[in-house]
Scaffold this motif. Structure first.
Motif, mmCIF file in Angstrom:
data_model
loop_
_atom_site.group_PDB
_atom_site.id
_atom_site.type_symbol
_atom_site.label_atom_id
_atom_site.label_comp_id
_atom_site.label_asym_id
_atom_site.label_seq_id
_atom_site.Cartn_x
_atom_site.Cartn_y
_atom_site.Cartn_z
ATOM 1 N N TRP A 90 31.480 23.969 1.601
ATOM 2 C CA TRP A 90 31.792 22.557 0.924
ATOM 3 C C TRP A 90 30.427 21.767 0.527
ATOM 4 N N GLN A 91 29.653 21.946 1.530
ATOM 5 C CA GLN A 91 28.393 21.269 1.508
ATOM 6 C C GLN A 91 27.393 21.998 0.409
ATOM 7 N N LYS A 92 27.540 23.153 0.169
ATOM 8 C CA LYS A 92 26.859 24.026 -0.865
ATOM 9 C C LYS A 92 27.609 23.757 -2.365
ATOM 10 N N ILE A 93 28.884 23.852 -2.156
ATOM 11 C CA ILE A 93 29.511 23.987 -3.698
ATOM 12 C C ILE A 93 29.624 22.477 -4.181
ATOM 13 N N LYS A 94 30.016 21.361 -3.480
ATOM 14 C CA LYS A 94 30.184 20.083 -4.030
ATOM 15 C C LYS A 94 29.044 19.488 -4.567
ATOM 16 N N PRO A 95 27.639 19.710 -4.563
ATOM 17 C CA PRO A 95 26.774 19.347 -5.321
ATOM 18 C C PRO A 95 26.660 19.771 -6.709
ATOM 19 N N VAL A 96 27.145 21.059 -6.750
ATOM 20 C CA VAL A 96 27.162 21.890 -8.014
ATOM 21 C C VAL A 96 28.426 21.743 -8.935
ATOM 22 N N PHE A 97 29.477 21.294 -8.041
ATOM 23 C CA PHE A 97 30.926 20.821 -8.698
ATOM 24 C C PHE A 97 31.460 19.712 -8.166
ATOM 25 N N PRO A 98 30.951 18.619 -8.881
ATOM 26 C CA PRO A 98 31.380 17.262 -8.221
ATOM 27 C C PRO A 98 32.852 17.238 -8.249
ATOM 28 N N ALA A 99 33.624 18.046 -9.087
ATOM 29 C CA ALA A 99 35.128 17.921 -9.155
ATOM 30 C C ALA A 99 35.652 18.870 -7.920
ATOM 31 N N LEU A 100 34.993 19.123 -7.121
ATOM 32 C CA LEU A 100 35.754 20.133 -6.097
ATOM 33 C C LEU A 100 36.749 19.256 -5.372
ATOM 34 N N ALA A 101 37.985 19.728 -5.389
ATOM 35 C CA ALA A 101 38.863 19.200 -4.495
ATOM 36 C C ALA A 101 39.211 19.625 -3.103
ATOM 37 N N LYS A 102 39.176 20.849 -3.164
ATOM 38 C CA LYS A 102 39.406 21.797 -1.855
ATOM 39 C C LYS A 102 38.982 23.011 -1.946
ATOM 40 N N ILE A 103 38.569 23.480 -0.861
ATOM 41 C CA ILE A 103 38.677 24.984 -0.558
ATOM 42 C C ILE A 103 39.489 25.571 0.476
ATOM 43 N N GLU A 104 39.822 26.900 0.114
ATOM 44 C CA GLU A 104 40.745 27.553 1.129
ATOM 45 C C GLU A 104 40.034 28.871 1.628
ATOM 46 N N LEU A 105 39.910 29.020 2.853
ATOM 47 C CA LEU A 105 39.238 30.206 3.306
ATOM 48 C C LEU A 105 40.130 30.987 4.236
ATOM 49 N N SER A 106 40.301 32.036 4.010
ATOM 50 C CA SER A 106 41.195 33.067 4.876
ATOM 51 C C SER A 106 40.473 34.175 5.440
ATOM 52 N N GLU A 107 40.456 34.255 6.682
ATOM 53 C CA GLU A 107 39.721 35.482 7.281
ATOM 54 C C GLU A 107 40.960 36.836 7.532
ATOM 55 N N THR A 108 41.968 36.505 7.322
ATOM 56 C CA THR A 108 43.068 37.419 7.556
ATOM 57 C C THR A 108 43.884 36.968 6.741
ATOM 58 N N PRO A 109 45.082 37.977 6.085
ATOM 59 C CA PRO A 109 45.946 37.577 5.161
ATOM 60 C C PRO A 109 46.790 36.603 5.719
ATOM 61 N N GLY A 110 47.003 36.111 6.947
ATOM 62 C CA GLY A 110 47.805 35.151 7.513
ATOM 63 C C GLY A 110 47.167 34.167 8.230
ATOM 64 N N THR A 111 45.699 34.022 8.008
ATOM 65 C CA THR A 111 44.889 32.868 8.874
ATOM 66 C C THR A 111 43.945 32.563 8.057
ATOM 67 N N GLY A 112 43.713 31.169 8.146
ATOM 68 C CA GLY A 112 42.740 30.561 7.309
ATOM 69 C C GLY A 112 42.818 28.849 7.492
ATOM 70 N N VAL A 113 41.933 28.202 6.758
ATOM 71 C CA VAL A 113 41.626 26.937 6.820
ATOM 72 C C VAL A 113 41.587 26.435 5.171
ATOM 73 N N ILE A 114 42.137 25.183 5.044
ATOM 74 C CA ILE A 114 42.048 24.414 3.968
ATOM 75 C C ILE A 114 41.068 23.129 4.201
ATOM 76 N N TYR A 115 40.014 22.855 3.455
ATOM 77 C CA TYR A 115 39.261 21.996 3.714
ATOM 78 C C TYR A 115 39.239 21.176 2.450
ATOM 79 N N GLU A 116 39.359 19.737 2.649
ATOM 80 C CA GLU A 116 39.187 18.978 1.470
ATOM 81 C C GLU A 116 38.262 17.940 1.759
ATOM 82 N N GLY A 117 37.174 18.238 2.311
ATOM 83 C CA GLY A 117 35.845 17.321 2.510
ATOM 84 C C GLY A 117 36.072 16.246 3.386
#
Length: 117
Positions: A90-117
């Motif tokens: 998020w800290q890397k992407i947000k300055p490049v894309f201010p319209a960033l709304a959220k990111i979803e990161l999966s480490e396995t097909p059934g496990t992950g995190v959603i971050y909205e800043g």
């Protein structure tokens, strides 16, 4: 409107702060799936919230920093949980894309995190 683009990268890590008996304390790897979401109003001329090509070119350098790396060796990721990796991204992407709304990161097909800043 929300648009998204998916990326994939392979990385190894270990979690240094878990108990010695925890399996994630040993080095292991994941094929991570990253989805980047931008929010906005489509441009009246182009009809786009953002050009997917521009999105790919803007995100790929960060994915390349992580791909086939030991995440623990990357400054700021010494404890590379999915949560910490999401904040780092998020800290890397947000300055490049201010319209960033959220990111979803999966480490396995059934496990992950959603971050909205």
């Amino acid at each position: 409107m929300i648009i998204y683009k998916k990326f994939s990268f392979d990385s190894a890590h270990y979690l240094p702060l878990v108990p010695a008996s925890h399996k994630c304390g040993r080095m292991h790897g994941h094929t991570y799936q990253l989805t980047v979401y931008l929010s906005g109003t489509p441009d009246p001329h182009s009809g786009w919230v953002a050009d997917f090509g521009d999105l790919k070119r803007g995100i790929q350098p960060f994915v390349d920093l992580l791909d086939h790396r030991l995440l623990n060796d990357i400054p700021g990721l010494e404890n590379p949980t999915s949560e910490n990796l999401s904040v780092w991204l998020w800290q890397k992407i947000k300055p490049v894309f201010p319209a960033l709304a959220k990111i979803e990161l999966s480490e396995t097909p059934g496990t992950g995190v959603i971050y909205e800043g």
